[in-house]
Design a protein around this motif. Structure first.
Motif, PDB file in Angstrom:
ATOM      1  N   THR A 173       0.749  -1.279   0.081  1.00 34.33           N
ATOM      2  CA  THR A 173      -0.023   0.043  -0.089  1.00 34.33           C
ATOM      3  C   THR A 173       0.852   1.276   0.052  1.00 34.33           C
ATOM      4  OG1 THR A 173      -0.126  -0.089   2.357  1.00 34.33           O
ATOM      5  CG2 THR A 173      -1.904  -0.939   1.217  1.00 34.33           C
ATOM      6  N   GLY A 174       2.172   1.137   0.277  1.00 40.94           N
ATOM      7  CA  GLY A 174       2.913   2.256  -0.056  1.00 40.94           C
ATOM      8  C   GLY A 174       3.322   2.787   1.419  1.00 40.94           C
ATOM      9  N   ASN A 175       2.708   2.446   2.517  1.00 37.78           N
ATOM     10  CA  ASN A 175       2.773   2.902   3.863  1.00 37.78           C
ATOM     11  C   ASN A 175       4.350   2.728   4.518  1.00 37.78           C
ATOM     12  OD1 ASN A 175       0.410   3.974   4.600  1.00 37.78           O
ATOM     13  ND2 ASN A 175      -0.467   1.953   4.522  1.00 37.78           N
ATOM     14  N   ALA A 176       5.100   1.693   3.708  1.00 36.90           N
ATOM     15  CA  ALA A 176       6.447   1.555   3.773  1.00 36.90           C
ATOM     16  C   ALA A 176       7.159   1.343   2.551  1.00 36.90           C
ATOM     17  CB  ALA A 176       6.711   0.403   4.754  1.00 36.90           C
ATOM     18  N   GLU A 177       8.226   1.898   2.259  1.00 37.93           N
ATOM     19  CA  GLU A 177       8.825   2.182   1.031  1.00 37.93           C
ATOM     20  C   GLU A 177       9.131   0.552   0.598  1.00 37.93           C
ATOM     21  OE1 GLU A 177      10.004   6.284   2.295  1.00 37.93           O
ATOM     22  OE2 GLU A 177       9.621   4.137   3.352  1.00 37.93           O
ATOM     23  N   LEU A 178       9.687  -0.294   1.499  1.00 35.90           N
ATOM     24  CA  LEU A 178      10.202  -1.388   1.444  1.00 35.90           C
ATOM     25  C   LEU A 178      10.117  -2.337   2.687  1.00 35.90           C
ATOM     26  CD1 LEU A 178      14.234  -1.620   1.359  1.00 35.90           C
ATOM     27  CD2 LEU A 178      12.696   0.275   2.229  1.00 35.90           C
ATOM     28  N   GLY A 179      10.299  -3.630   2.828  1.00 38.32           N
ATOM     29  CA  GLY A 179       9.927  -4.630   3.931  1.00 38.32           C
ATOM     30  C   GLY A 179      10.474  -5.941   3.616  1.00 38.32           C
ATOM     31  N   PHE A 180      10.918  -6.889   4.517  1.00 42.23           N
ATOM     32  CA  PHE A 180      11.159  -8.019   4.561  1.00 42.23           C
ATOM     33  C   PHE A 180       9.862  -8.899   4.357  1.00 42.23           C
ATOM     34  CE2 PHE A 180      15.064  -6.517   6.192  1.00 42.23           C
ATOM     35  CZ  PHE A 180      15.942  -7.144   5.321  1.00 42.23           C
ATOM     36  N   VAL A 181       9.543  -9.584   3.412  1.00 35.49           N
ATOM     37  CA  VAL A 181       8.215 -10.430   3.367  1.00 35.49           C
ATOM     38  C   VAL A 181       8.607 -11.869   2.856  1.00 35.49           C
ATOM     39  CG1 VAL A 181       7.009  -8.438   2.653  1.00 35.49           C
ATOM     40  CG2 VAL A 181       7.749  -9.825   0.771  1.00 35.49           C
ATOM     41  N   ALA A 182       7.457 -12.711   2.658  1.00 37.65           N
ATOM     42  CA  ALA A 182       7.907 -14.069   2.211  1.00 37.65           C
ATOM     43  C   ALA A 182       8.041 -13.912   0.807  1.00 37.65           C
ATOM     44  CB  ALA A 182       6.831 -14.898   2.335  1.00 37.65           C
ATOM     45  N   LEU A 183       9.075 -14.715   0.188  1.00 33.31           N
ATOM     46  CA  LEU A 183       9.087 -14.543  -1.249  1.00 33.31           C
ATOM     47  C   LEU A 183       7.777 -14.991  -1.943  1.00 33.31           C
ATOM     48  CD1 LEU A 183      10.913 -14.108  -3.946  1.00 33.31           C
ATOM     49  CD2 LEU A 183      11.527 -16.750  -3.562  1.00 33.31           C
ATOM     50  N   SER A 184       7.139 -15.972  -1.306  1.00 29.67           N
ATOM     51  CA  SER A 184       5.698 -16.721  -1.843  1.00 29.67           C
ATOM     52  C   SER A 184       4.694 -15.533  -1.930  1.00 29.67           C
ATOM     53  CB  SER A 184       5.289 -17.711  -0.925  1.00 29.67           C
ATOM     54  OG  SER A 184       4.914 -17.139   0.256  1.00 29.67           O
ATOM     55  N   GLN A 185       4.724 -14.355  -1.203  1.00 31.54           N
ATOM     56  CA  GLN A 185       3.915 -13.402  -1.419  1.00 31.54           C
ATOM     57  C   GLN A 185       3.986 -12.472  -2.735  1.00 31.54           C
ATOM     58  OE1 GLN A 185       4.798 -11.913   2.753  1.00 31.54           O
ATOM     59  NE2 GLN A 185       2.731 -12.053   3.089  1.00 31.54           N
ATOM     60  N   VAL A 186       5.172 -12.656  -3.239  1.00 33.00           N
ATOM     61  CA  VAL A 186       5.292 -11.467  -4.317  1.00 33.00           C
ATOM     62  C   VAL A 186       6.187 -12.247  -5.637  1.00 33.00           C
ATOM     63  CG1 VAL A 186       5.710  -9.714  -2.927  1.00 33.00           C
ATOM     64  CG2 VAL A 186       7.599 -11.089  -3.530  1.00 33.00           C
ATOM     65  N   TYR A 187       5.937 -13.668  -5.624  1.00 34.15           N
ATOM     66  CA  TYR A 187       6.404 -14.541  -6.646  1.00 34.15           C
ATOM     67  C   TYR A 187       5.657 -15.629  -7.194  1.00 34.15           C
ATOM     68  CZ  TYR A 187      10.330 -17.689  -8.371  1.00 34.15           C
ATOM     69  OH  TYR A 187      11.308 -18.427  -8.983  1.00 34.15           O
ATOM     70  N   ARG A 188       5.716 -15.605  -8.417  1.00 36.25           N
ATOM     71  CA  ARG A 188       4.964 -16.724  -9.228  1.00 36.25           C
ATOM     72  C   ARG A 188       5.865 -17.205 -10.456  1.00 36.25           C
ATOM     73  NH1 ARG A 188       2.670 -15.418  -5.571  1.00 36.25           N
ATOM     74  NH2 ARG A 188       0.333 -15.031  -4.951  1.00 36.25           N
ATOM     75  N   ASP A 189       5.882 -18.605 -10.431  1.00 30.89           N
ATOM     76  CA  ASP A 189       6.540 -19.082 -11.518  1.00 30.89           C
ATOM     77  C   ASP A 189       7.921 -18.683 -12.227  1.00 30.89           C
ATOM     78  OD1 ASP A 189       4.259 -20.881 -11.611  1.00 30.89           O
ATOM     79  OD2 ASP A 189       3.104 -19.547 -12.614  1.00 30.89           O
ATOM     80  N   GLY A 190       8.627 -18.379 -11.096  1.00 30.17           N
ATOM     81  CA  GLY A 190      10.177 -17.965 -11.623  1.00 30.17           C
ATOM     82  C   GLY A 190      10.351 -16.319 -11.562  1.00 30.17           C
ATOM     83  N   LYS A 191       9.459 -15.528 -11.257  1.00 28.42           N
ATOM     84  CA  LYS A 191       9.524 -14.258 -11.335  1.00 28.42           C
ATOM     85  C   LYS A 191       8.694 -13.246 -10.387  1.00 28.42           C
ATOM     86  CE  LYS A 191       6.401 -13.459 -15.285  1.00 28.42           C
ATOM     87  NZ  LYS A 191       6.283 -12.795 -16.832  1.00 28.42           N
ATOM     88  N   LEU A 192       8.993 -12.116  -9.903  1.00 28.94           N
ATOM     89  CA  LEU A 192       8.298 -11.420  -9.040  1.00 28.94           C
ATOM     90  C   LEU A 192       7.333 -10.788 -10.177  1.00 28.94           C
ATOM     91  CD1 LEU A 192      11.105  -9.052  -7.610  1.00 28.94           C
ATOM     92  CD2 LEU A 192       9.974 -10.723  -6.420  1.00 28.94           C
ATOM     93  N   THR A 193       6.083 -10.673  -9.214  1.00 28.97           N
ATOM     94  CA  THR A 193       4.886 -10.307  -9.842  1.00 28.97           C
ATOM     95  C   THR A 193       4.651  -8.977  -9.870  1.00 28.97           C
ATOM     96  OG1 THR A 193       3.543 -10.410  -7.700  1.00 28.97           O
ATOM     97  CG2 THR A 193       3.434 -12.521  -8.864  1.00 28.97           C
TER      98      THR A 193
END
Length: 246
Positions: A173-193
């Motif tokens: 949502t942009g409330n933080a410019e960046l963060g540590f998250v699980a790769l599974s939350q932003v990754y599908r089939d070999g690339k970032l979503t």
């Protein structure tokens, strides 16, 4: 008709087993893959998985206080083992279903470089992490910052989510410019979503080995045992891998 479908699906695993429901506590990082697995599980077996998502530490407290969960998919290996020791899980049912990966992620393209140097640059106001006391991905984030010698520097900029889903929301949502998250939350089939990210090298934190266990309330439920077995199937493993897990 549904009863017949259930019986035919179940005969391949357990004669005369009928369709049922299983109450499943799922670590937040595994939300998307588990939703997909639950759909395939229902299609293939007739059983229904009723899913709840949250922090592993919170689920431990709820199970200890009598919550009706029958299967736990944790974000660590310690919690299922502890539940076994405390006789709150069925003996011999614990197994590793995934090994998670941590990623430093921003919703902005090009903001996070390929080596994570943005952390040292200080070119951000807020860095999101999950609660390290209850969420293993949060603990891995703190360990990473400590190994990099940056924890004291960035600590005033940390914003803490109750779990990894909330940490991801802060960044998305942009409330933080960046963060540590699980790769599974932003990754599908070999690339970032979307956005940009740096996959944290495993040497910077302890392995995020995620274990599942049938809980005491589920040890007599055929649907709980069926889902535990399904998580080990080739179809489930392929789904898990597609979200970036080892």
């Amino acid at each position: 008709m549904k009863r017949l479908v259930c019986l035919l699906a179940a005969l391949a695993v357990a004669p005369l087993a009928w369709c049922g429901e299983v109450q499943v506590a799922v670590a937040s990082n595994f939300t998307a893959p588990m939703q997909r697995i639950a759909t395939e599980f229902a299609r293939d077996t007739g059983h229904k998985a009723v899913l709840a998502f949250g922090a592993t530490g919170t689920f431990y407290a709820q199970v200890s206080n009598g919550a009706p969960f029958e299967l736990l998919l944790a974000a660590d290996e310690e919690t299922p083992a502890r539940l076994e020791r405390e006789h709150l899980a069925a003996p011999g049912t614990r197994f590793t279903y995934a090994i998670g990966k941590l990623v430093l992620w921003s919703a902005r393209a090009g903001f996070v470089d390929a080596e994570g140097r943005v952390l040292a640059s200080g070119n951000f106001r807020h860095l999101a992490i999950a609660n390290p006391k209850t969420a293993p991905y949060g603990a891995a984030a703190v360990a990473t910052l400590q190994r990099l010698g940056l924890f004291d520097t960035v600590q005033p900029r940390l914003v803490q989510g109750e779990n990894i889903a909330q940490a991801h929301q802060f960044v998305a949502t942009g409330n933080a410019e960046l963060g540590f998250v699980a790769l599974s939350q932003v990754y599908r089939d070999g690339k970032l979503t979307a956005g940009s990210g740096w996959i944290v090298p495993p040497r910077l934190h302890a392995p995020i080995r995620q274990d599942a266990v049938v809980l005491a309330k589920g040890q007599a439920n055929p649907a709980a045992k069926a889902l535990a077995a399904y998580l080990k199937s080739d179809k489930a493993r392929a789904i898990i891998a597609s979200f970036g897990y080892d």
